[in-house]
Design an enzyme around this catalytic site. Sequence first.
Site, PDB file in Angstrom:
ATOM      1  N   HIS A  97      -1.468   6.564   4.168  1.00 43.69           N
ATOM      2  CA  HIS A  97       0.523   6.145   4.971  1.00 43.69           C
ATOM      3  C   HIS A  97       0.920   7.691   4.300  1.00 43.69           C
ATOM      4  O   HIS A  97       0.324   8.501   3.407  1.00 43.69           O
ATOM      5  CB  HIS A  97       0.590   5.522   4.172  1.00 43.69           C
ATOM      6  CG  HIS A  97       0.468   3.671   4.422  1.00 43.69           C
ATOM      7  ND1 HIS A  97       1.014   3.076   5.133  1.00 43.69           N
ATOM      8  CD2 HIS A  97      -0.603   2.967   3.456  1.00 43.69           C
ATOM      9  CE1 HIS A  97       0.666   1.435   5.430  1.00 43.69           C
ATOM     10  NE2 HIS A  97      -0.403   1.722   4.774  1.00 43.69           N
ATOM     11  N   ALA A 136       1.270  -1.047   0.042  1.00 44.96           N
ATOM     12  CA  ALA A 136      -0.189   0.036  -0.270  1.00 44.96           C
ATOM     13  C   ALA A 136       0.881   1.129  -0.268  1.00 44.96           C
ATOM     14  O   ALA A 136       0.394   2.213  -0.044  1.00 44.96           O
ATOM     15  CB  ALA A 136      -0.938  -0.102   1.945  1.00 44.96           C
ATOM     16  N   ASN A 178       2.825  -3.871   7.797  1.00 50.13           N
ATOM     17  CA  ASN A 178       3.558  -4.386   6.948  1.00 50.13           C
ATOM     18  C   ASN A 178       4.369  -3.124   5.984  1.00 50.13           C
ATOM     19  O   ASN A 178       5.820  -3.490   5.805  1.00 50.13           O
ATOM     20  CB  ASN A 178       3.533  -4.915   5.466  1.00 50.13           C
ATOM     21  CG  ASN A 178       2.708  -6.970   6.295  1.00 50.13           C
ATOM     22  OD1 ASN A 178       3.922  -7.809   6.857  1.00 50.13           O
ATOM     23  ND2 ASN A 178       2.464  -7.506   6.484  1.00 50.13           N
TER      24      ASN A 178
END
Length: 281
Positions: free
Chosen positions: A234, A138, A204
Site C-alpha cells: 500500500h 493493512a 477495504n
Amino acid sequence: MDKNDASVSEVRPRAPLHICVIGSGSIAQRLVELAGGRLAGSIVFSGFAVKATTAARPWWPDGVRRIADPAELEELRPDIVVEVAGREAVRQWGTAALRSARKLIVCSASAFTDDAFLAKMQATARAAGSQIVLAHGALGGVHALSAAALLPLDHVMHTICKPVSAWKGTPAETVLDLPGLASAAIFFEGSAREAARTYPANANAVVVSSLAGLGLDRTLVRLIADPQAQLNRHRVEARGRFGSFNLEIENQPMASNPKTSDMTALSLLKLLEAEAGAMIV
C-alpha cells in the site's frame, strides 16, 4: 504506609473486557491466536456472531457463545464488538452492535461506501452513546493522514499492489489475463468509492484512507496486479497545506487468505490493547 501507598492499595484491577466477534474466518482465528498471548486475562471472547449453520470452530475459546441473531447481542452485552465478516455482516449486525456494546470495531470498511448507511450508523452511535472505530487493517500512517486533513488537503492517491493470486475471484479477472500476466499491470484507476464497491475484499483500506482524508469521491485509487510481487503493498501519497508525505507499507499475505494479511489481525489486536492495556502508543 504513606499516603501514596494507601492510594495504590485502593486501586482495583479492571475487569476483563468481553469481546464478541462477528465472523469466524481466517482473520477471526488469527486475532484469537494473537490475543491469547498478548491479552490473556485482559479480554474474554464471550461470543461469535455467525450464521445459524456455522459449526463451532476448534479454535474457539472455552465457554464462548455462538449467536446467529442480532437480537441476541442485547442479552450478551459485550463491551466491544469486532466485525471481521464482510460488508454485508456490517449491515446485518451493525446497528444492534452499537446499541448493545460501547464500541463497534469495523474491519469491512467497504460497507461505508453507502453514504445513507454510514449516516444511519453514525446516528445510531450518537443515540446509543457508542462509537464506531474503523480498523486500519493493512494500512499504515492513517493517524498522520487524519491529522494532515485538519488543514485543507489538495491530493490523496492510494495505490494497492498485490500478487496475482490476491486478485483471483475478483472482477480483475475480466480486465486482465491473470494467469498469463508477465509484468505488473494497472487494472483500475478511479475513486475510492468505486474501488471499494468493486473490490471489497481487497480494497477495504481505501475507505479508511478516504474517511481519514479527502473522502470517498476525491481520493484517487490505483490497483495493480504484479506476478513478481511477494507482498501486499500500500502506498498513500498526500499533499496539502500541511506539506506532503508518501507512506508505504508491504505486508506478508495471510497464508489462509492472500487477499488480506496478518497486519489486519494485528491492527485489531492493537485496538483491543488500547482498550485493555495500561499504556497506549
